[in-house]
Design a protein around this motif. Structure first.
Motif, PDB file in Angstrom:
ATOM      1  N   GLN A  68      -2.446 -14.159  13.051  1.00  0.00           N
ATOM      2  CA  GLN A  68      -2.898 -12.993  12.311  1.00  0.00           C
ATOM      3  C   GLN A  68      -2.655 -13.156  10.813  1.00  0.00           C
ATOM      4  O   GLN A  68      -3.473 -12.744   9.986  1.00  0.00           O
ATOM      5  CB  GLN A  68      -2.186 -11.739  12.835  1.00  0.00           C
ATOM      6  CG  GLN A  68      -2.569 -10.445  12.120  1.00  0.00           C
ATOM      7  CD  GLN A  68      -4.017 -10.071  12.318  1.00  0.00           C
ATOM      8  OE1 GLN A  68      -4.644 -10.513  13.286  1.00  0.00           O
ATOM      9  NE2 GLN A  68      -4.552  -9.257  11.420  1.00  0.00           N
ATOM     10  N   TRP A  70       5.479 -14.320  17.957  1.00  0.00           N
ATOM     11  CA  TRP A  70       5.509 -15.141  16.738  1.00  0.00           C
ATOM     12  C   TRP A  70       4.200 -15.903  16.566  1.00  0.00           C
ATOM     13  O   TRP A  70       3.701 -16.026  15.442  1.00  0.00           O
ATOM     14  CB  TRP A  70       6.681 -16.117  16.796  1.00  0.00           C
ATOM     15  CG  TRP A  70       8.016 -15.446  16.728  1.00  0.00           C
ATOM     16  CD1 TRP A  70       8.261 -14.148  16.356  1.00  0.00           C
ATOM     17  CD2 TRP A  70       9.287 -16.023  17.025  1.00  0.00           C
ATOM     18  NE1 TRP A  70       9.613 -13.882  16.411  1.00  0.00           N
ATOM     19  CE2 TRP A  70      10.264 -15.016  16.817  1.00  0.00           C
ATOM     20  CE3 TRP A  70       9.707 -17.276  17.460  1.00  0.00           C
ATOM     21  CZ2 TRP A  70      11.621 -15.237  17.023  1.00  0.00           C
ATOM     22  CZ3 TRP A  70      11.054 -17.500  17.670  1.00  0.00           C
ATOM     23  CH2 TRP A  70      11.999 -16.495  17.440  1.00  0.00           C
ATOM     24  N   GLN A 101       1.585 -13.420  15.430  1.00  0.00           N
ATOM     25  CA  GLN A 101       1.799 -13.069  14.032  1.00  0.00           C
ATOM     26  C   GLN A 101       1.355 -14.188  13.102  1.00  0.00           C
ATOM     27  O   GLN A 101       0.789 -13.924  12.032  1.00  0.00           O
ATOM     28  CB  GLN A 101       3.277 -12.742  13.802  1.00  0.00           C
ATOM     29  CG  GLN A 101       3.731 -11.437  14.425  1.00  0.00           C
ATOM     30  CD  GLN A 101       5.218 -11.199  14.252  1.00  0.00           C
ATOM     31  OE1 GLN A 101       5.992 -12.117  13.950  1.00  0.00           O
ATOM     32  NE2 GLN A 101       5.654  -9.968  14.464  1.00  0.00           N
TER      33      GLN A 101
END
Length: 266
Positions: free
Chosen positions: A82, A76, A79
């Motif tokens: 990113q 998480w 992500q």
């Protein structure tokens, strides 16, 4: 004892194998990094979360659901990082398409457009544009379309691939003016997409707030159970309740993350 003997034998074998000139496998640092991020880091986080939550709640039944969340926590975080980077580059891509439309409207050709944007745009796109110019200087037959498609693959953005298609079509017919018209239409479509994403995010704000409040209330109740009401939950039945409560809270966290995502508009 047997395990220690096996490990010692393996170390001695590797030592003498190296001394006698035996070939060793090449170390792929990128592969090691991928394995660490995909398995070692999540496993370590899961074990650490299990130990910490078991210590806090006094039962491994509560530690188990928290360790599951601990496994996904590094993913998480990756992500989230990113997504922020992707959002920034997506905004730069839209700026590039908009400014390129203006430059093509002024009659500039592709090498001039790339050179202009390479001097104006921040990293990381500035480096990519400079690399494009360097490739065109060393190889006059280098395909600009292919280079923009590679940029699309590199950053995971279809905007650059759409730019490449418009550029290729304009080179066959229409020239810079055709490229300008195509890029203006592409820019309008991308701004419409961003507007839809913004509306979806606004619609999910209330859901996020409500879910966050519920989760924090339940977490507060769990902490109250293991502090002020510890005597009530120190028995086996109480520990089962703590395990089930932890499972409910972790389940709500997963559910909240799932329903607040909008991959259809990403």
């Amino acid at each position: 004892m047997l395990l220690i003997i096996i490990l010692l034998a393996a170390v001695l074998f590797l030592f003498f194998y190296t001394l006698t000139g035996g070939p060793l496998p090449e170390i792929n640092l990128d592969r090691i990094k991928d394995i660490s991020l995909s398995f070692v880091l999540p496993a370590g986080c899961a074990v650490g979360t299990f130990i910490l939550s078991t210590f806090i709640f006094g039962t491994p039944l509560a530690g188990l659901p928290w360790s599951i969340m601990g496994w996904f926590l590094p993913l998480w975080i990756q992500q989230s990082v990113q997504a922020k980077r992707q959002s920034r580059i997506r905004a730069l891509a839209l700026d590039f398409i908009t400014s390129s439309a203006g430059l093509y409207s002024a009659g500039q050709v592709t090498p001039e457009v790339i050179a202009t944007t390479a001097n104006r745009f921040p990293e990381p796109l500035a480096t990519d544009f400079r690399d494009m110019l360097a490739q065109r200087r060393t190889n006059p037959f280098a395909s600009t379309k292919k280079m923009f498609e590679e940029m699309g693959d590199k950053y995971g953005l279809p905007e650059f691939k759409a730019f490449a298609e418009i550029l290729a079509a304009s080179e066959h017919a229409g020239g810079p003016q055709a490229a300008a018209r195509g890029l203006k239409r592409l820019g309008r479509a991308l701004r419409q997409r961003d507007r839809l994403i913004g509306e979806r995010q606004k619609a999910l704000v209330e859901v996020k707030i409500a879910a966050t409040v519920v989760i924090f209330i339940l977490l507060g109740g769990l902490l109250l159970d293991v502090t002020a009401l510890l005597e009530m939950f120190s028995q086996p039945a109480g520990k089962v309740v703590l395990g089930l409560s932890s499972g409910i809270v972790v389940g709500l966290i997963f559910m909240t993350k799932k329903i607040t995502q909008s991959p259809d508009l990403a």
